[in-house]
Design an enzyme around this catalytic site. Structure first.
Site, PDB file in Angstrom:
ATOM      1  N   GLY A   2       0.816  -1.209   0.000  1.00 15.23           N
ATOM      2  CA  GLY A   2       0.000   0.000   0.000  1.00 15.23           C
ATOM      3  C   GLY A   2       0.848   1.256   0.000  1.00 15.23           C
ATOM      4  N   GLU A  22      -0.477   5.777   2.668  1.00 20.09           N
ATOM      5  CA  GLU A  22      -0.157   6.368   3.969  1.00 20.09           C
ATOM      6  C   GLU A  22       1.323   6.547   4.224  1.00 20.09           C
ATOM      7  OE1 GLU A  22      -3.373   4.969   6.948  1.00 20.09           O
ATOM      8  OE2 GLU A  22      -3.408   3.523   5.322  1.00 20.09           O
TER       9      GLU A  22
END
Lengths: 156, 700
Positions: free
Chosen positions: B659, B662
């Site tokens: 991912g 973030e």
């Protein structure tokens, strides 16, 4: 008391009836005239998401009373292209990857469109200054700068 | 099928909904022009921080022209108990924080609803409130676990003894303020009942989980609740689960038997949609003369509300970053009369790594080592706490390659010694990290006889580019060009799916899309052709994700900052930021770069601007708008670059991707603080780094 407001939006004459006299231009565009492209994100003129052209001037539609727009010529994000073809600044926002969540995008497009009309070859400092009133929380602004530079380049 | 060998993953496919967004045609929650006869809801926030509602005088409000209803704790529908206490809207007369909704007005027009809400008289029995987090707060307690389900404390070896024997020691406390997500689109819901069926157009990070949560809350069969979230104007965690706006909208639409719109005002958001907890973090590091860590200790104090427990996992990253035989992490919460803190971009890692990576910079100075070399000397071969091998870990490469691109090599380590005119100049580095999670999801893939494909999954595109990335992933699994694939998302009817949260959206949805599309392609190949009524395959990934174990899955990065501090005014500018990330395969370089740069910019904003200022007398965040809660603007960002390694990780998921939503915000604030120290020799251990904290302390 309510008022009737007539204005030309994106070249089309439009009328809103039963408008409360304290209502904003933004609210009339979004809730009465079926033009929700201009966004409501702070409602006090800080974020620029509701930016439109009013008589050729860049304004935050949330700070303009609907009555002040009586008889005026308004351009919103829905009116930047010509229906079939995107305006150059719209094309370069897509091409440069300047769009993420898209909520600041309509206001930024109007501001950038106005900037390039006034200054077809702006310096980076000029672009940053012009766009400083439009907040974006996603992109980090770099690709938005790229989109404005690219639009200026394509217009040359 | 029109097969192609050209891989779409890795290409910079343009954002699918880009043209809709630049023409104002993309419809956000309250912009559904096919829903007619809509009324408007305006909430009434509590004006006290603690107490009980004695009386709500709603008769004069009900008598106002165009007012359709006033919702109060006296007439609100009874809700089922929910784990999320913030969903118990208007279920009692107790006020738990200032700004909590105590009533709402429904009216024909927005302006009337707003006017009526402001006129509504609410009388309270006021109790004294306690809203201030302190390191020794009397209510401090140890939660059973920290979010989402990690141990509250961890301990190995004997930290105190190791610290006592260390040749080099750092022992400092770092503090971060309340931070507010502030997505550009305020939380908004359009609720519409059709008989016993409910449709919600809602701005959220997961239509399926919103459907499940709200159905349970209202005691409804999920089959009669339909949640649609086609376009979402950002969330950054604050739209991860339904908020009070959705609950009030459903109640109001039921009460007035009309569709209603409820779009929160920016002012409401500072109380009711969540924010990042302030933190007080004591870090102790002990190292030998060569800078090898013997002990790492990270003790966190943070806050939760009286409504529900929220325990941010602030020391989580400290558990995995560096090798050390003696280590300890703890979390303690103060239960205060404040709004419940919730997820904000990289919860845990973001504030925790500000403290840890500032302390590592301080330790490098103690040891007389370059801060990159210090980190490399303490690189753990395996996850230090669990002992699991890394599926991949590229921190050292990120530091080295980032340093080269940034021009770190000839850095003079002495702080406060370089100037350029009136500006003191310095550079700083910090590490970034974020876990590579995945969560089970369901995808449906359908082949039509004309050679086109439709893939459906209840994914959310909150600006990340999910719709675009999933189109690429689907095309590759189907072995066709993206031109033949349409991915539909943002609809609870598409079945169970991961949230757009925890940086696991693309991994989770992409896994299900890969599985469904691969099975569909094989089925079509076996069949030889697609019949007139098409072929459909549904796939679900619980088994695959459950089987994923044995490794620690984690992304890493390094961020470099240049800071310039004005010697007279203390103004801080950051002319240069560079991030280098090792996060597996990048699905789409164009959307990925925006995600990294956007995260880094939010980190810059955290370093220099953002602070929720608590009014101790009234008990609320007083700077509750974008005029006074400052976020980075165009002119704050100058030269900002994001790069990534060509990291191959076949273990993490079928795409090999970690991912990226973030990790960009993790470490940035420390890199900036470290650069400010290098420029000025002043160490700021309390964010944000404002000029008032520097003035009077600058050299010269």
């Amino acid at each position: 008391m309510t008022i009737r407001v007539t204005m030309t939006v994106n070249g089309e004459p439009l009328t809103a009836d039963d408008v409360w006299e304290g209502e904003s231009l933004l609210h009339v565009l979004r809730e009465r005239l079926g033009l929700p492209g201009s966004k409501n994100a702070c409602e006090q003129g800080e974020c620029g998401s509701c930016t439109v052209l009013l008589g050729g001037e860049v304004v935050c539609a949330c700070l303009v009373g609907a009555g002040q727009a009586e008889g005026a010529d308004i351009v919103t994000v829905e009116g930047l292209g010509d229906g079939e073809q995107l305006a150059t600044i719209q094309q370069t926002f897509v091409a440069a990857g300047a769009v993420q969540c898209g909520f600041c995008t309509p206001g930024l497009l109007i501001t950038a469109f106005d900037l390039l009309n006034r200054d077809p070859d702006p310096s980076d400092a000029t672009i940053r200054e012009a766009l400083a009133g439009n907040l974006c929380r996603c992109t980090g602004y770099e690709k938005i700068l790229d989109a404005v530079r690219l639009a200026a380049e394509r217009a040359r | 099928m029109t097969q192609t060998d050209v891989r779409a993953v890795g290409s910079g496919l343009g954002r699918i909904e880009g043209p809709a967004k630049v023409t104002g045609q993309a419809k956000y929650a309250t912009e559904q022009d096919d829903v007619q006869d809509v009324a408007y809801v305006w909430p009434v926030p509590a004006t006290i921080a603690k107490g009980t509602i004695r009386r709500i005088d709603d008769a004069p409000i009900r008598a106002m022209a165009q007012v359709l209803a006033v919702l109060t704790p006296d007439n609100a529908p009874h809700l089922q108990p929910a784990e999320d206490g913030e969903l118990a809207v208007l279920q009692s007369r107790t006020v738990s924080y200032r700004g909590q909704f105590v009533a709402a007005v429904v009216a024909q027009t927005l302006e009337i609803a707003r006017e009526a809400a402001e006129r509504l008289q609410v009388e309270y029995d006021v109790e004294p409130h306690d809203v201030e987090l302190t390191q020794d707060h009397p209510t401090l307690y140890k939660p059973d676990q920290v979010n989402p389900s990690f141990p509250t404390d961890t301990e190995q070896g004997d930290v105190d003894e190791a610290l006592g024997a260390a040749a080099n020691l750092v022992d400092h406390t770092y503090t971060t303020p309340a931070l507010h997500n502030n997505p550009m689109e305020p939380h908004a819901t359009l609720a519409s009942w059709d008989g016993d069926e409910l449709t919600l157009y809602d701005s959220n990070q997961g239509a399926y989980s919103a459907q499940q949560t709200l159905a349970k809350l209202f005691g409804l069969d999920p089959a009669v609740v339909h949640v649609v979230s086609q376009h979402v104007g950002g969330g950054f965690g604050s739209k991860g689960t339904p908020r009070a706006n959705a609950v009030l909208a459903v109640m109001a639409a039921r009460m007035v038997r009309r569709p209603v719109k409820l779009a929160l005002h920016r002012h409401h958001m500072f109380a009711v949609v969540g924010y990042r907890t302030p933190t007080i973090q004591r870090i102790r590091l002990g190292a030998d003369a060569e800078g090898r860590l013997s002990a790492i200790s990270h003790d966190v104090v943070e806050q939760t509300s009286t409504v529900m427990e929220f325990a941010e996992q602030t020391a989580l990253a400290t558990r995995i970053m560096y090798a050390a035989p003696h280590r300890r992490t703890t979390h303690r919460l103060a239960r205060l009369d404040i709004p419940t803190p919730r997820w904000m971009r990289a919860p845990g890692e973001c504030p925790g790594m500000y403290a840890l990576e500032s302390a590592m910079d301080e330790l490098a100075i103690e040891c007389g080592l370059d801060p990159i070399e210090l980190r490399i000397r303490n690189e753990p071969e395996r996850d230090p706490e669990s002992g699991k091998p890394w599926s991949s870990r590229s921190l050292v490469e990120c530091l080295r390659e980032g340093a080269q691109l940034f021009g770190w090599g000839d850095r003079d380590p002495r702080p406060g010694t370089r100037s350029d005119g009136d500006w003191l100049v310095g550079t700083g580095v910090a590490a970034s990290t974020y876990p590579a999670y995945a969560s089970p999801s369901t995808a449906t893939a359908r082949a039509a006889a004309d050679g086109r494909f439709v893939v459906r999954i209840a994914a959310a595109d909150i600006g990340t580019g999910a719709r675009t990335a999933l189109t690429q992933i689907a095309a590759d699994a189907l072995r066709v060009s993206t031109d033949f694939v349409r991915v539909e998302i943002g609809d609870s009817a598409f079945g169970q799916a991961s949230l757009a949260g925890g940086s696991m959206g693309t991994a989770s949805w992409g896994w299900a899309v890969t599985k469904a599309c691969t099975e569909l392609r094989e089925k079509v190949e076996r069949n030889g052709e697609v019949p007139v009524d098409g072929i459909e395959v549904q796939a679900e990934t619980s088994a695959e994700i459950e089987a994923r174990s044995g490794y620690k899955y984690q992304g890493f990065g390094a961020q470099f900052a240049e800071a310039r501090v004005n010697i007279d005014t203390g103004e801080v500018r950051v002319p240069r930021l560079l991030g280098m990330f090792g996060v597996g395969r990048i699905i789409n370089p164009r959307t990925a770069r925006s995600q990294f740069i956007g995260g880094m910019t939010m980190g810059l904003s955290m370093a220099l601007h953002e602070e929720g200022v608590l009014d101790l007398a009234f008990g609320d965040y007083v700077n509750h708008d974008l005029a006074e809660y400052h976020i980075a603007a165009c002119a704050d960002v100058t030269d900002i670059e994001a790069h990534w390694l060509d990291e191959h990780d076949e273990r993490v998921n079928p795409m090999g991707s970690k991912g990226i939503g973030e990790i960009g915000i993790v470490g940035t604030a420390a890199a900036v603080a470290n650069a400010v120290h290098h420029a000025t020799a002043v160490r700021i251990r309390d964010l944000p780094i404002r000029l008032d904290k520097l003035l009077g302390r600058l050299p010269g």
